[in-house]
Design a protein around this motif. Sequence first.
Motif, mmCIF file in Angstrom:
data_model
loop_
_atom_site.group_PDB
_atom_site.id
_atom_site.type_symbol
_atom_site.label_atom_id
_atom_site.label_comp_id
_atom_site.label_asym_id
_atom_site.label_seq_id
_atom_site.Cartn_x
_atom_site.Cartn_y
_atom_site.Cartn_z
ATOM 1 N N ILE A 54 0.835 -1.199 0.000
ATOM 2 C CA ILE A 54 0.000 0.000 0.000
ATOM 3 C C ILE A 54 0.872 1.253 0.000
ATOM 4 C CG2 ILE A 54 -1.730 1.329 1.306
ATOM 5 C CD1 ILE A 54 -2.871 -1.269 0.303
ATOM 6 N N SER A 55 0.506 2.208 -0.857
ATOM 7 C CA SER A 55 1.094 3.540 -0.841
ATOM 8 C C SER A 55 -0.068 4.524 -0.768
ATOM 9 C CB SER A 55 1.921 3.798 -2.104
ATOM 10 O OG SER A 55 2.495 5.095 -2.071
ATOM 11 N N THR A 56 0.142 5.649 -0.101
ATOM 12 C CA THR A 56 -0.903 6.667 -0.011
ATOM 13 C C THR A 56 -0.637 7.749 -1.052
ATOM 14 O OG1 THR A 56 -1.221 6.247 2.336
ATOM 15 C CG2 THR A 56 -2.044 8.344 1.494
ATOM 16 N N LEU A 57 -1.622 7.950 -1.915
ATOM 17 C CA LEU A 57 -1.579 9.019 -2.911
ATOM 18 C C LEU A 57 -2.263 10.241 -2.310
ATOM 19 C CD1 LEU A 57 -1.321 10.289 -5.772
ATOM 20 C CD2 LEU A 57 -3.469 9.131 -6.342
ATOM 21 N N THR A 58 -1.576 11.375 -2.298
ATOM 22 C CA THR A 58 -2.158 12.613 -1.793
ATOM 23 C C THR A 58 -2.185 13.645 -2.904
ATOM 24 O OG1 THR A 58 -1.372 12.178 0.443
ATOM 25 C CG2 THR A 58 -1.965 14.455 -0.067
ATOM 26 N N LEU A 59 -3.370 14.209 -3.138
ATOM 27 C CA LEU A 59 -3.557 15.319 -4.074
ATOM 28 C C LEU A 59 -3.713 16.579 -3.247
ATOM 29 C CD1 LEU A 59 -6.264 13.736 -6.415
ATOM 30 C CD2 LEU A 59 -3.793 13.725 -6.723
ATOM 31 N N GLN A 60 -2.867 17.564 -3.499
ATOM 32 C CA GLN A 60 -2.951 18.845 -2.790
ATOM 33 C C GLN A 60 -3.527 19.873 -3.763
ATOM 34 O OE1 GLN A 60 -2.111 19.473 0.533
ATOM 35 N NE2 GLN A 60 -3.111 21.416 0.125
ATOM 36 N N ASN A 92 -9.987 1.652 1.068
ATOM 37 C CA ASN A 92 -9.425 2.755 0.282
ATOM 38 C C ASN A 92 -8.715 3.816 1.127
ATOM 39 O OD1 ASN A 92 -11.500 4.296 1.380
ATOM 40 N ND2 ASN A 92 -12.565 4.616 -0.549
ATOM 41 N N GLY A 93 -8.943 3.858 2.432
ATOM 42 C CA GLY A 93 -8.243 4.820 3.292
ATOM 43 C C GLY A 93 -8.514 6.271 2.942
ATOM 44 N N LEU A 94 -9.631 6.535 2.288
ATOM 45 C CA LEU A 94 -9.947 7.887 1.838
ATOM 46 C C LEU A 94 -10.014 8.858 3.013
ATOM 47 C CD1 LEU A 94 -10.861 9.856 -0.424
ATOM 48 C CD2 LEU A 94 -13.201 9.113 0.043
ATOM 49 N N SER A 95 -9.280 9.954 2.885
ATOM 50 C CA SER A 95 -9.391 11.058 3.836
ATOM 51 C C SER A 95 -9.262 12.357 3.050
ATOM 52 C CB SER A 95 -8.338 10.967 4.941
ATOM 53 O OG SER A 95 -7.054 11.193 4.412
ATOM 54 N N THR A 96 -9.968 13.375 3.514
ATOM 55 C CA THR A 96 -9.950 14.627 2.784
ATOM 56 C C THR A 96 -10.216 15.804 3.702
ATOM 57 O OG1 THR A 96 -10.915 15.853 0.912
ATOM 58 C CG2 THR A 96 -12.402 14.415 2.140
ATOM 59 N N THR A 97 -9.619 16.940 3.358
ATOM 60 C CA THR A 97 -9.939 18.201 4.005
ATOM 61 C C THR A 97 -10.738 19.074 3.053
ATOM 62 O OG1 THR A 97 -7.836 19.196 3.311
ATOM 63 C CG2 THR A 97 -7.892 18.120 5.487
ATOM 64 N N CYS A 98 -11.060 18.541 1.881
ATOM 65 C CA CYS A 98 -11.851 19.261 0.891
ATOM 66 C C CYS A 98 -13.339 19.069 1.199
ATOM 67 C CB CYS A 98 -11.534 18.754 -0.516
ATOM 68 S SG CYS A 98 -9.811 19.009 -1.026
ATOM 69 N N PRO A 99 -14.155 20.119 1.064
ATOM 70 C CA PRO A 99 -15.551 20.037 1.490
ATOM 71 C C PRO A 99 -16.508 19.332 0.534
ATOM 72 C CG PRO A 99 -15.059 22.242 0.704
ATOM 73 C CD PRO A 99 -13.766 21.484 0.696
ATOM 74 N N TYR A 113 -12.913 14.327 -7.764
ATOM 75 C CA TYR A 113 -13.470 15.395 -6.926
ATOM 76 C C TYR A 113 -14.541 16.052 -7.773
ATOM 77 C CZ TYR A 113 -13.506 19.163 -3.436
ATOM 78 O OH TYR A 113 -13.867 20.048 -2.444
ATOM 79 N N ALA A 114 -15.772 16.075 -7.266
ATOM 80 C CA ALA A 114 -16.951 16.391 -8.075
ATOM 81 C C ALA A 114 -17.043 17.852 -8.492
ATOM 82 C CB ALA A 114 -18.213 15.998 -7.314
ATOM 83 N N SER A 115 -17.560 18.053 -9.702
ATOM 84 C CA SER A 115 -17.883 19.386 -10.201
ATOM 85 C C SER A 115 -18.849 20.049 -9.231
ATOM 86 C CB SER A 115 -18.521 19.268 -11.590
ATOM 87 O OG SER A 115 -18.892 20.540 -12.075
ATOM 88 N N GLY A 116 -18.665 21.337 -8.991
ATOM 89 C CA GLY A 116 -19.506 22.068 -8.055
ATOM 90 C C GLY A 116 -18.933 22.107 -6.649
ATOM 91 N N ALA A 121 -10.158 28.738 0.670
ATOM 92 C CA ALA A 121 -8.971 29.594 0.711
ATOM 93 C C ALA A 121 -7.891 28.847 1.483
ATOM 94 C CB ALA A 121 -9.309 30.914 1.390
ATOM 95 N N GLY A 122 -6.700 28.821 0.944
ATOM 96 C CA GLY A 122 -5.606 28.083 1.570
ATOM 97 C C GLY A 122 -5.451 26.676 1.032
ATOM 98 N N GLY A 123 -6.488 26.152 0.345
ATOM 99 C CA GLY A 123 -6.403 24.840 -0.285
ATOM 100 C C GLY A 123 -6.902 23.711 0.591
ATOM 101 N N CYS A 124 -6.794 22.500 0.069
ATOM 102 C CA CYS A 124 -7.236 21.299 0.774
ATOM 103 C C CYS A 124 -6.528 20.085 0.165
ATOM 104 C CB CYS A 124 -8.757 21.147 0.693
ATOM 105 S SG CYS A 124 -9.433 20.976 -0.974
ATOM 106 N N ALA A 125 -6.702 18.936 0.790
ATOM 107 C CA ALA A 125 -6.008 17.728 0.339
ATOM 108 C C ALA A 125 -6.950 16.538 0.302
ATOM 109 C CB ALA A 125 -4.827 17.420 1.250
#
Length: 186
Positions: A54-60, A92-99, A113-116, A121-125
């Motif tokens: 297992i490797s964790t892929l992070t999208l910033q 899947n170990g899904l975690s997110t700071t995106c709303p 990551y869904a349209s809409g 501000a400051g971003g999310c992961a």
Amino acid sequence: SNVSGTYVNTIPASALSTDQGVSNAEPTTATVIYANPPAISKQFSPVSINSGGISTLTLQLENSNAAAITLSANLDDTLPTSPGNLVIATPNGLSTTCPGAVTASAGSGLVRYASGAQIPAGGCAISVNVTATVVGTYNNYIPAAALQTSAGNNIQPAAASVVVSPLGYVSGRVFRDNNVTPNGTY
């Protein structure tokens, strides 16, 4: 200006005139909103795994504006299929700071990551576990303009690689000891 924000330009009544003596009878106002485009980066951790590991892929997702921006299309990260299939792990170990809504189904090759949805501000992961069984290097790539938002599109692509090695990966502490007699310095 190259500073994001809202700018208002107003021309008062009679401030403009032509050679023929015609002038603007009413004031006019124009509002310009300047926003910095988003950016995206990605990484794998660890960058080398054994077959089936297992490797964790992070999208910033980066937003340097003072307010949230909204996705105008799905952001899709299609996992590589060469040298074999890199897929979302189980679990899947899904975690997110995106709303917004994130889709990452175990066994699939897509993180969405869904349209809409918004990038605050400051971003999310967004992070998700991935796995592969075929030995080799998996290059994961999101092209420029794939992150489409109300503030524009990402200018730079995002890329990261994970290696599936028959040797696995090193975990723990690595000692640095240049003495002929080891002293335990690490």
